[in-house]
Design a protein around this motif. Structure first.
Motif, PDB file in Angstrom:
ATOM      1  N   THR A  84       1.219  -1.042   0.075  1.00  0.00           N
ATOM      2  CA  THR A  84      -0.117   0.246   0.208  1.00  0.00           C
ATOM      3  C   THR A  84       0.812   1.009  -0.054  1.00  0.00           C
ATOM      4  O   THR A  84       0.425   2.430  -0.890  1.00  0.00           O
ATOM      5  CB  THR A  84      -0.455   0.101   1.153  1.00  0.00           C
ATOM      6  OG1 THR A  84      -1.416  -1.333   1.473  1.00  0.00           O
ATOM      7  CG2 THR A  84      -2.009   0.627   0.942  1.00  0.00           C
ATOM      8  N   SER A  85       1.706   1.105   1.040  1.00  0.00           N
ATOM      9  CA  SER A  85       2.526   2.572   0.933  1.00  0.00           C
ATOM     10  C   SER A  85       3.940   2.462  -0.695  1.00  0.00           C
ATOM     11  O   SER A  85       3.360   4.036  -0.832  1.00  0.00           O
ATOM     12  CB  SER A  85       4.011   2.423   2.269  1.00  0.00           C
ATOM     13  OG  SER A  85       3.180   1.986   3.395  1.00  0.00           O
ATOM     14  N   VAL A  86       3.891   1.592  -0.862  1.00  0.00           N
ATOM     15  CA  VAL A  86       5.157   1.767  -2.241  1.00  0.00           C
ATOM     16  C   VAL A  86       4.352   2.520  -3.508  1.00  0.00           C
ATOM     17  O   VAL A  86       4.280   3.131  -4.019  1.00  0.00           O
ATOM     18  CB  VAL A  86       5.711   0.843  -2.377  1.00  0.00           C
ATOM     19  CG1 VAL A  86       6.327   0.634  -3.913  1.00  0.00           C
ATOM     20  CG2 VAL A  86       6.931   0.384  -1.176  1.00  0.00           C
ATOM     21  N   GLY A  87       3.402   1.402  -3.433  1.00  0.00           N
ATOM     22  CA  GLY A  87       2.549   1.788  -4.537  1.00  0.00           C
ATOM     23  C   GLY A  87       1.328   2.937  -4.344  1.00  0.00           C
ATOM     24  O   GLY A  87       1.392   3.720  -5.692  1.00  0.00           O
ATOM     25  N   THR A  88       0.841   3.627  -3.053  1.00  0.00           N
ATOM     26  CA  THR A  88       0.445   5.314  -3.150  1.00  0.00           C
ATOM     27  C   THR A  88       1.613   5.965  -3.854  1.00  0.00           C
ATOM     28  O   THR A  88       1.379   6.855  -4.116  1.00  0.00           O
ATOM     29  CB  THR A  88      -0.524   5.299  -1.929  1.00  0.00           C
ATOM     30  OG1 THR A  88      -1.006   4.202  -1.666  1.00  0.00           O
ATOM     31  CG2 THR A  88      -0.663   6.528  -1.559  1.00  0.00           C
ATOM     32  N   ALA A  89       2.763   6.101  -3.091  1.00  0.00           N
ATOM     33  CA  ALA A  89       3.160   7.210  -3.284  1.00  0.00           C
ATOM     34  C   ALA A  89       3.319   6.953  -4.751  1.00  0.00           C
ATOM     35  O   ALA A  89       4.359   8.101  -5.602  1.00  0.00           O
ATOM     36  CB  ALA A  89       4.731   6.223  -2.733  1.00  0.00           C
ATOM     37  N   LEU A  90       4.251   5.653  -5.202  1.00  0.00           N
ATOM     38  CA  LEU A  90       4.687   5.502  -6.704  1.00  0.00           C
ATOM     39  C   LEU A  90       3.320   6.074  -8.089  1.00  0.00           C
ATOM     40  O   LEU A  90       3.838   6.552  -9.005  1.00  0.00           O
ATOM     41  CB  LEU A  90       4.898   4.389  -7.402  1.00  0.00           C
ATOM     42  CG  LEU A  90       6.113   3.895  -6.496  1.00  0.00           C
ATOM     43  CD1 LEU A  90       6.325   2.485  -7.432  1.00  0.00           C
ATOM     44  CD2 LEU A  90       6.977   4.489  -7.260  1.00  0.00           C
ATOM     45  N   SER A  91       2.160   5.519  -7.507  1.00  0.00           N
ATOM     46  CA  SER A  91       0.798   6.094  -8.129  1.00  0.00           C
ATOM     47  C   SER A  91       0.908   8.063  -7.498  1.00  0.00           C
ATOM     48  O   SER A  91      -0.108   8.303  -8.382  1.00  0.00           O
ATOM     49  CB  SER A  91      -0.397   5.196  -7.427  1.00  0.00           C
ATOM     50  OG  SER A  91      -1.416   5.956  -7.812  1.00  0.00           O
ATOM     51  N   VAL A  92       1.344   8.568  -6.823  1.00  0.00           N
ATOM     52  CA  VAL A  92       0.295   9.727  -6.598  1.00  0.00           C
ATOM     53  C   VAL A  92       1.803  10.726  -7.255  1.00  0.00           C
ATOM     54  O   VAL A  92       1.062  11.158  -7.641  1.00  0.00           O
ATOM     55  CB  VAL A  92       0.658   9.951  -4.952  1.00  0.00           C
ATOM     56  CG1 VAL A  92       1.090  11.378  -5.193  1.00  0.00           C
ATOM     57  CG2 VAL A  92      -0.725   9.994  -3.867  1.00  0.00           C
ATOM     58  N   VAL A  93       3.379  10.099  -7.272  1.00  0.00           N
ATOM     59  CA  VAL A  93       3.860  10.889  -8.443  1.00  0.00           C
ATOM     60  C   VAL A  93       3.431  10.308  -9.518  1.00  0.00           C
ATOM     61  O   VAL A  93       3.597  11.697 -10.137  1.00  0.00           O
ATOM     62  CB  VAL A  93       5.500  10.099  -8.481  1.00  0.00           C
ATOM     63  CG1 VAL A  93       6.222  10.748  -9.398  1.00  0.00           C
ATOM     64  CG2 VAL A  93       5.710  10.351  -6.659  1.00  0.00           C
ATOM     65  N   VAL A  94       2.765   9.879 -10.014  1.00  0.00           N
ATOM     66  CA  VAL A  94       2.604   9.323 -11.366  1.00  0.00           C
ATOM     67  C   VAL A  94       1.399  10.354 -11.678  1.00  0.00           C
ATOM     68  O   VAL A  94       1.351  10.740 -13.034  1.00  0.00           O
ATOM     69  CB  VAL A  94       2.292   8.047 -12.202  1.00  0.00           C
ATOM     70  CG1 VAL A  94       1.905   7.758 -13.376  1.00  0.00           C
ATOM     71  CG2 VAL A  94       3.902   7.030 -11.887  1.00  0.00           C
TER      72      VAL A  94
END
Length: 286
Positions: free
Chosen positions: A88-98
């Motif tokens: 959840t943390s890594v996926g959310t961080a990458l998704s927010v940047v994209v």
């Protein structure tokens, strides 16, 4: 008498019955919304099989933490929570940047085919996951990522809903800010990170809350690509406990873990609630 008549004719006094009805209606709605959470906690504290009993009780006669002790002692619950937290943390961080960078490009850059590309993004929202789950699994299998956290993280980095929200917010950022930064010699990345991004606090709050909740509660895709018991996320792991013969009361064990898994969602929402409300108001999404 005159004073009493004046008070009776005040506009506020006429609206008072309607106001009380509104308060009563909202209170009843709040109780309905909160009751499932309350029932989850009660079921987790119910001893034996009381949570599955046909007798309805608002609170168990002898509340106990045995369900918590049993499930944490016999199942890798901390490993499941760690898997969910990592994904959840890594996926959310990458998704927010994209989402931020894609929304910025679609809102502020002029290039051929921009409208067609944006329309194609929006069309993908209407495609159900059942249509794309087999091709996505084949791609993940070819990359050798099955039964790893990256099998869940990478396919969800591109979030069309997040890009849509980011674009709507970026349209409200004044072009004069970017023009001033470019006149001062700033490049595109400097303009984005130093000028545009500091104005996107509400947007980031919206993307973090929506992304975190979606990934933390995701069930179908992790169920397909995660196979080992210790590699499961919490929603998938909960589904394996309902028929587990190790528990005398499987629903008590499920509710015990569920009460723990709700806490990260509450923490994230409380941390970003102000930015979330501001972001929803700014983008006009309801």
């Amino acid at each position: 008498m005159a004073v009493l008549e004046t008070r009776a004719l005040r506009p506020g006094s006429r609206r008072r019955p309607g106001r009380w009805l509104l308060v009563a209606g909202l209170s009843a709605l709040a109780i309905v919304m909160v009751f499932p959470l309350y029932w989850m906690i009660v079921s987790a504290l119910a001893p034996g099989g009381q949570s599955q009993s046909s007798t309805f009780t608002l609170f168990p006669a002898d509340p106990t933490f045995d369900n918590y002790a049993q499930v944490f002692a016999t199942q890798p619950v901390w490993r499941w929570l760690g898997n969910s937290a990592l994904i959840t943390s890594v996926g959310t961080a990458l998704s927010v940047v994209v989402s931020l960078m894609a929304g910025y490009a679609l809102a502020k850059f002029r290039f051929r085919g921009r409208g067609l590309l944006y329309a194609a993004f929006l069309v993908t929202i209407m495609i159900p996951i059942q249509v794309t789950i087999v091709p996505s699994f084949l791609v993940v299998a070819k990359l050798g990522l099955v039964d790893s956290p990256w099998a869940v993280i990478l396919p969800t980095v591109f979030d069309v809903v997040g890009i849509f929200i980011a674009r709507q917010f970026m349209l409200g950022v004044p072009d004069a800010l970017m023009e001033a930064a470019r006149l001062d010699g700033a490049g595109e990345f400097q303009t984005f990170f130093r000028v545009v991004l500091p104005t996107c606090g509400p947007l980031v709050g919206v993307l973090v809350i929506l992304g975190f909740m979606t990934r933390w509660n995701d069930f179908l895709w992790p169920l397909v690509v995660l196979q080992g018991n210790e590699n499961l996320t919490v929603p998938v792991a909960l589904s394996t406990l309902t028929n587990n013969p190790a528990f005398s009361s499987p629903w008590g064990a499920v509710m015990a873990i569920a009460t723990v898994t709700v806490l990260p969602l509450l923490v994230v929402f409380l941390a970003f609630q102000r930015q979330f409300v501001q972001g929803i108001a700014s983008t006009g999404i309801k």
